[in-house]
Design a protein around this motif. Structure first.
Motif, PDB file in Angstrom:
ATOM      1  N   SER A  42       0.835  -1.210   0.000  1.00  0.00           N
ATOM      2  CA  SER A  42       0.000   0.000   0.000  1.00  0.00           C
ATOM      3  C   SER A  42       0.869   1.259   0.000  1.00  0.00           C
ATOM      4  CB  SER A  42      -0.924   0.013   1.219  1.00  0.00           C
ATOM      5  OG  SER A  42      -0.189   0.296   2.384  1.00  0.00           O
ATOM      6  N   TYR A  44       0.356   3.743   1.854  1.00  0.00           N
ATOM      7  CA  TYR A  44       0.521   4.122   3.256  1.00  0.00           C
ATOM      8  C   TYR A  44       1.779   3.501   3.873  1.00  0.00           C
ATOM      9  CZ  TYR A  44      -0.493   4.802   8.207  1.00  0.00           C
ATOM     10  OH  TYR A  44      -0.408   5.152   9.533  1.00  0.00           O
ATOM     11  N   SER A  45       2.075   2.259   3.520  1.00  0.00           N
ATOM     12  CA  SER A  45       3.212   1.556   4.126  1.00  0.00           C
ATOM     13  C   SER A  45       4.563   2.020   3.596  1.00  0.00           C
ATOM     14  CB  SER A  45       3.079   0.047   3.921  1.00  0.00           C
ATOM     15  OG  SER A  45       3.293  -0.279   2.561  1.00  0.00           O
ATOM     16  N   LYS A  47       6.174   4.833   3.445  1.00  0.00           N
ATOM     17  CA  LYS A  47       7.012   5.713   4.271  1.00  0.00           C
ATOM     18  C   LYS A  47       7.664   4.976   5.433  1.00  0.00           C
ATOM     19  CE  LYS A  47       3.101   7.580   6.854  1.00  0.00           C
ATOM     20  NZ  LYS A  47       2.350   8.787   7.120  1.00  0.00           N
ATOM     21  N   GLU A  83       6.007  11.326  11.353  1.00  0.00           N
ATOM     22  CA  GLU A  83       5.461  10.610  10.198  1.00  0.00           C
ATOM     23  C   GLU A  83       5.774   9.113  10.231  1.00  0.00           C
ATOM     24  OE1 GLU A  83       6.990  12.537   6.738  1.00  0.00           O
ATOM     25  OE2 GLU A  83       5.880  14.382   7.107  1.00  0.00           O
ATOM     26  N   PRO A  86       3.118   4.747  12.877  1.00  0.00           N
ATOM     27  CA  PRO A  86       1.976   4.223  12.121  1.00  0.00           C
ATOM     28  C   PRO A  86       0.647   4.461  12.840  1.00  0.00           C
ATOM     29  CG  PRO A  86       3.201   2.443  13.148  1.00  0.00           C
ATOM     30  CD  PRO A  86       3.973   3.694  13.392  1.00  0.00           C
ATOM     31  N   SER A  87      -0.394   4.592  12.069  1.00  0.00           N
ATOM     32  CA  SER A  87      -1.744   4.760  12.601  1.00  0.00           C
ATOM     33  C   SER A  87      -2.220   3.442  13.205  1.00  0.00           C
ATOM     34  CB  SER A  87      -2.670   5.175  11.462  1.00  0.00           C
ATOM     35  OG  SER A  87      -4.000   4.922  11.790  1.00  0.00           O
ATOM     36  N   GLU A  90      -4.373   1.378  10.910  1.00  0.00           N
ATOM     37  CA  GLU A  90      -3.723   0.626   9.837  1.00  0.00           C
ATOM     38  C   GLU A  90      -2.930  -0.575  10.354  1.00  0.00           C
ATOM     39  OE1 GLU A  90      -3.987   1.106   6.529  1.00  0.00           O
ATOM     40  OE2 GLU A  90      -5.405   2.719   6.875  1.00  0.00           O
TER      41      GLU A  90
END
Length: 195
Positions: A42, A44-45, A47, A83, A86-87, A90
């Motif tokens: 993804s 998102y992953s 970074k 940053e 991680p959320s 997620e």
């Protein structure tokens, strides 16, 4: 006197070496999270896959400022490390939770470097405590210390580990005060790596 109060009595160089020691002791734990996201394709992953390198670069940069070139300024920015947290929506694994604490620890170290606020040192110590709590909770569960015959209470087990960590942090301050050489620093970090 607690660790923050003791650090308040020290010079900036000892304070930063202590914080660098904290980072050195936990930075390899981010590697576990980078393995976890390594198979995630993804956006998102993406970074987080470079997160381990960023953390190692921060360590090397701080190391250089403290031991090689004291006139050089730290270029890393706290925002870059926020940053890397991680959320929870997620990633809700143990490794992700530890990665959050390491990212926040890095950001707090950078903030202390720039503003010298002892609130940032307190944040680093809270992050260290959270990492110990997470690891010892997992260890407690894996060792099946929850069985009816187990004689160790979960909270006692975790609190004992946190107390040992606080004692070790004080020992690190005392060591850094008495031994300011590069070799001594490398030895104290290696001796206290949290796995």
């Amino acid at each position: 006197m607690n660790v923050v109060e003791n650090l308040h009595q020290e010079n900036f160089n000892i304070q930063m070496k202590f914080l660098l020691t904290c980072l050195g002791c936990v930075k390899q734990l981010y590697h576990q999270f980078s393995i976890e996201v390594g198979h995630d394709s993804s956006v998102y992953s993406a970074k987080f896959k470079s997160g381990e390198a960023k953390i190692n670069n921060l360590y090397d940069e701080m190391f250089g400022v403290l031991f090689s070139d004291p006139d050089k300024k730290l270029n890393s920015q706290a925002e870059d490390f926020y940053e890397l947290a991680p959320s929870y929506e997620e990633y809700a694994t143990v490794d992700a939770t530890i990665a959050v604490q390491i990212a926040l620890l890095c950001a707090s170290i950078i903030e202390f470097y720039h503003d010298k606020s002892f609130e940032s040192i307190s944040e680093v110590l809270i992050n260290m405590e959270e990492i110990i709590h997470i690891l010892k909770s997992q260890e407690y569960d894996e060792q099946d210390l929850t069985s009816p015959g187990a004689k160790i209470d979960r909270d006692d087990y975790i609190n004992s580990a946190i107390s040992r960590e606080e004692e070790q942090e004080q020992n690190i301050i005392n060591f850094l005060r008495a031994n300011e050489t590069l070799k001594a620093f490398q030895n104290i970090v290696e001796k206290n790596i949290i796995r």
